[in-house]
Design an enzyme around this catalytic site. Structure first.
Site, PDB file in Angstrom:
ATOM      1  CE1 TYR A   1      -4.046   2.038   0.383  1.00  0.00           C
ATOM      2  CE2 TYR A   1      -2.741   3.249   1.981  1.00  0.00           C
ATOM      3  CZ  TYR A   1      -3.865   3.150   1.181  1.00  0.00           C
ATOM      4  OH  TYR A   1      -4.794   4.172   1.177  1.00  0.00           O
TER       5      TYR A   1
ATOM      6  CE  LYS B   1      -3.566   4.967  -2.015  1.00  0.00           C
ATOM      7  NZ  LYS B   1      -4.589   5.482  -2.946  1.00  0.00           N
TER       8      LYS B   1
END
Ligand SMILES: NC(=O)c1ccc[n+]([C@@H]2O[C@H](COP(=O)([O-])OP(=O)(O)OC[C@H]3O[C@@H](n4cnc5c(N)ncnc54)[C@H](O)[C@@H]3O)[C@@H](O)[C@H]2O)c1
Length: 256
Positions: free
Chosen positions: A156, A160
């Protein structure tokens, strides 16, 4: 606030069936935009359209990780409301805290596809129409996790972080065409996604929201989807006409 900051503009918002995307679509429509609400979950997007002023929203079922699906989404946008002035990449998937050796290749690929590759795909298909107008605003919803790591959020955080750097590369590339590209980094936000970062039953998820998330925010409360929508409105409108390549943390101080 019900103004006219986006009067006459076409906005394409992904992930508009829930959470922040839903709040963004609602605020943009209230500010005069015609909004295409794209989501994997068509039912959810249709429900949001029903809450918008008559004629100001149109739901499209789309998978932002799929090239053909995104191409069809942009075609439908052109047919329904015309070339997009604003593109908000908000669709995303979370990662339940997972040690790196337990993270499967399929999980890695899914997170990178929905959170990062999607920005490449939507931008690639939308930008020729923005270039033709010599104007546009692209807003990518990354995460404070893209600049501040947490254990077990390996894929994750990577997805990002890549979204942030891709946005900066696009901002410099597209500036001659007056297409602005900016990032919003939400902190832990009160949406259906938040509990999905935590492995466990309902009680563990609720405890985790307090122990892990609220306690990590200096201002002491979760971010609301409407907080993100207000930042997106600024970046979408001419109020930010000289702002590009900016990364705005809307996170209660979590990123400090
Ligand atoms: N909630 C948080 O704490 C938090 C914090 C930082 C960043 N973010 C980011 O903010 C964005 C919005 O998150 P949210 O909290 O509103 O989540 P959410 O789960 O409420 O909404 C996400 C929406 O994206 C849609 N979606 C998922 N995969 C898709 C795909 N392949 N194609 C099209 N639509 C798809 C879902 O159906 C859902 O409607 C995400 O990019 C997320 O990573 C969330």
């Amino acid at each position: 606030m019900n103004g006219q900051l986006l009067q006459g503009k076409t906005a394409l918002v992904t992930g508009a069936g829930s959470g922040m995307g839903k709040a963004i679509a609602k605020l943009f429509a209230a500010e005069g935009a015609n909004v295409i609400l794209a989501d994997l979950n068509e039912e959810a997007a249709l429900q949001v359209v029903a809450e918008l002023p008559e004629g100001s929203g149109h739901a499209v079922q789309a998978d932002v990780a799929d090239d053909e699906s995104v191409a069809a989404l942009v075609r439908e946008t052109l047919d329904v409301y015309g070339a997009p002035d604003v593109l908000v990449n908000c669709a995303g998937v979370p990662q339940a805290f997972t040690p790196i050796e337990e993270l499967t290749l399929a999980q890695w690929d899914r997170i990178m596809s929905v959170n990062t590759k999607s920005i490449y795909l939507t931008t690639r298909h939308a930008v020729p129409h923005m270039k033709a107008k010599n104007k546009g605003s692209i807003i990518n919803i990354a995460s404070i996790a893209g600049i501040r790591a947490r254990p077990g959020l390996n894929a994750y955080c990577a997805s990002k972080g890549a979204a942030i750097m891709l946005s900066k590369a696009l901002a410099i590339e597209l500036a001659p065409h007056h297409i602005r590209v900016n990032v919003i980094n939400p902190g832990p936000a009160e949406t259906p996604m938040l509990g999905k970062f935590i492995n466990g039953d309902e009680a563990e998820v609720e405890a985790g929201k307090k122990d892990i998330f609220i306690s990590s925010v200096p201002l002491g409360e979760l971010i609301q989807p409407e907080d993100i929508a207000q930042a997106a409105l600024y970046l979408a409108s001419d109020l930010s006409k000289i702002v590009t390549g900016e990364v705005m943390n809307v996170d209660g101080g979590r990123g400090i």
